[in-house]
Design a protein around this motif. Sequence first.
Motif, short mmCIF file in Angstrom:
data_model
loop_
_atom_site.label_atom_id
_atom_site.label_comp_id
_atom_site.label_asym_id
_atom_site.label_seq_id
_atom_site.Cartn_x
_atom_site.Cartn_y
_atom_site.Cartn_z
N THR A 104 80.96 57.90 22.97
CA THR A 104 80.52 58.48 21.71
C THR A 104 79.02 58.75 21.87
O THR A 104 78.23 57.81 22.01
N GLN A 143 83.80 51.17 26.72
CA GLN A 143 83.39 51.91 25.53
C GLN A 143 81.87 52.07 25.54
O GLN A 143 81.14 51.08 25.63
N ARG A 175 80.59 66.07 15.66
CA ARG A 175 81.31 65.56 14.49
C ARG A 175 80.47 65.64 13.23
O ARG A 175 80.97 65.94 12.15
N CYS A 187 82.16 63.85 18.74
CA CYS A 187 83.44 63.13 18.71
C CYS A 187 83.59 62.30 19.98
O CYS A 187 83.08 62.67 21.04
N PRO A 188 84.31 61.18 19.90
CA PRO A 188 84.53 60.36 21.10
C PRO A 188 85.30 61.15 22.16
O PRO A 188 86.15 61.98 21.86
N THR A 231 75.34 60.56 20.86
CA THR A 231 74.47 61.09 19.81
C THR A 231 73.21 61.64 20.47
O THR A 231 72.58 60.96 21.28
N GLU A 243 85.07 55.73 27.49
CA GLU A 243 85.21 56.58 26.30
C GLU A 243 83.84 56.61 25.64
O GLU A 243 83.32 55.58 25.23
N GLU A 262 78.56 53.78 23.51
CA GLU A 262 77.90 54.49 22.42
C GLU A 262 76.49 54.81 22.90
O GLU A 262 75.65 53.93 23.01
#
Length: 826
Positions: free
Chosen positions: A147, A24, A165, A179-180, A149, A145, A26
């Motif tokens: 996410t 994951q 998003r 969106c992820p 920004t 996955e 971010e």
Amino acid sequence: MEVSYTLLHDEAEWRKSLIEGNVQYELFLSIGEDSFVGSVSIQFFLNSAPTKLWLDYSGKFINSIEVNDSICQSTRSDNKLYLKCLKQGLNQIQISFESYYSTNGTGLHKFTDPMDGRTYIYSYMCPYYANKVFPCFDQPDIKGEFTITLEANEDFKVYSNEEVRSRSRAYGRANHIFCPTKPISTYIVAIICGEFTGRKDELDRGIFCRQSLFNFIQFEGVFGWTRGGMNFYQEFFQKEYAFGKYDQVFCPEFNMGAMECAGCVEINDNYVWKEQAVKSEEFWLYNTVLHEMCHMWFGNLVTLKWWDDLWLNESFATYFSFYANEEIAGGDSWISFLENKVRGYAADTLKSTHAVRVQVTDTQEAISNLDSITYWKGASLLKQLIFTMGLDAFRRGMVSYFNKYEFQNVTVYDFVDTLQDETEFNLRDWTQEWVLEAGINSIRIEWEVEDGIILNATAYQNITSGTILRKHVLLVEGMNEEGTLFKEKIKISNVEQQIVLELIGKPAPKGIIVNSEDHAYVEILIDSKSLEFFFINRQINSISLLNRGVLWLSIWSLVEEQLLSSTVFLDLVSQLLPSEPCDEIVDIILGNALKATFNYLPYEMISAHSQSLVQAIKEKLSNNAADKNTQRKLFGFLFSDDDIREAYRYSLSLARAETWRGIMSLASIIPYEEIKDILAQELKYDTTDNSLKLKLYCDGAAFDNKKFSWDLILSRGELSLSQLEFLMKGFNQFNQKEVLKEYAQQFFEYLPSIFNSQDREYAEAFFRYLLPRYEKPEVNIEKLLKINSNQKWVQRILDETIESLRKDSSCQMVVKAMLDENKESS
């Protein structure tokens, strides 16, 4: 200076063995004027607690790092960021970092449009450049996955793999949270921002480009092919498109033709033309759209485990883009396929060739395999396989393959074993013979007739490169002046000599087409009776388009195998070119003629033969003065000062793209001050980045501007790699051999240090464009053999070039032998 790093396969395997499931991410990036800063939070599950696990990161600075909520001192070695404080089970890492934009098109590349000063930034991550942008596990089988920004100027448009998003704005900046993503590999992550503009269709699919190109982009054409391709692939594979959106962004100075980032395809904006494109240009734009879209299934939905299986991405996308093109629009896509299959043949006939599927020891070797073998031989093998086992069985296998392995990583055997369930044809044997073994075979069929039928037909198979003979399935078509007499599907065993029983008793032809319709991957050597019928008796224009291409390649193969002098081939081209109506066939003929002229002729013979070809092109243009494709071909064969001056004058009556070709040719024979005046006039009306690059070409081509150009190439100045490449392309002019002597010597003096100290992208360009091919091949071979490198990619480039030069030398010897023979007989 940018540095090239690598990841070893053994390292990747070990790291993957520790990490369970998907990672994951971010990721936050703040896009600045000269640099970008960011942070990334990474969560992953370890099945044990290693002591030396690392993240890949080749950016400039790590500002802070926390592991499992503890501030840890990390160790950084080259591009490895070693992690401490890890534990078995779930781990979380937070890192802040900062880096600079790239100038060579990798990582995060920044471009300023000279037309209006607007800024455009985009990523290129494949195969191992995501770590130039942010710390990550940069290998294809550790999917993540994401996410993402992005913070940028509020007037910037931003694009990534999924839709935005939410947005917020403050103090002239905007924050965009996407969106992820679905589970994707790092090499297909997209980061794009800048002053882009564009349109969306009724299905919310976007096409975007820089503002100075908006009025020239073919929106309706690209939207149409996008709709057609999406419908075709979903129906053929019986698998819905897997990602949340589908955008296509045209990017400046893009290193490749395009890149298949999931949901956000990047396309080189050289595919946008300000004038009417020629047929081949439009075809390649739309074929590129289909190629990248196919990757959404082959590569993005089902992903290679390691770069050994790069062909599972590129061979499949290459084949299916042509197949989809033919199914959607009909027409002549397979002749365009054949035109480019030539590149696979050219690479595969060299002793330095490699198998379609090879063991790749590191990511630098993966870059080397983005070549004609992976793309064009691999795609040709798929065409051959489908012809052999049948389309229906192949399609059923594809449906099972995507259902079984979606969002997983695979190897060749996962693909082959899934397909095997749908056919009795032994795919493991086929894989061993064709995919895992390097090289190509040649086939010649000799035949005798008596009493109006074929009395005897024998196939002779040889090893052109590699070590094995192979089994082949192909069509043989017999013809006379009236047309086709027979077309037979024949099987040739892996033997040197075989009676072709399928042909015995067939009506006696005047000529035969071996590999009719181009299903097989094999070098065809035309027999003497067929050569006389189709070429000497000029029957070639009476047959189908695709088979004309097959026949031209079968006579070119005689040249490649040193069985026919390149002068004989060039004489046939000069005679037959004016009556050839098809652009694709013209491209095949003149593409090989260019090689025959400037590679396979002794230097002292180039001028005479180039003049003959120029005259043939002029004759063809006399029948159709508006033939833009042939107009462009003229400039490639110019050698004498008189031809160059005449072509320049002619170019002034043509469109701007052709006028530029005239100027670029003229730049090699007139003083630099004169060419500067001509360039100044052109640039009054056209200050696009492309025109500025063409000016750089002229700067390099000028015979009295060599020292300035050479010094700028070595220092790199403030130029991007894309700009430097044009300066390099212009530098070596075949008609400047005497002027260039001192730089030929300097080239070999500088080359070892260039390979060792510069980034790979620059070093490859320096070698490719500045190798003095106007020198005798034997001279260059001797000097290249003295260069040793412990970098595998360097040694591979050297080996491939040496083999290519040896072929040049052999073909030149054939020409000299024929001249000597003619002198003796006279």
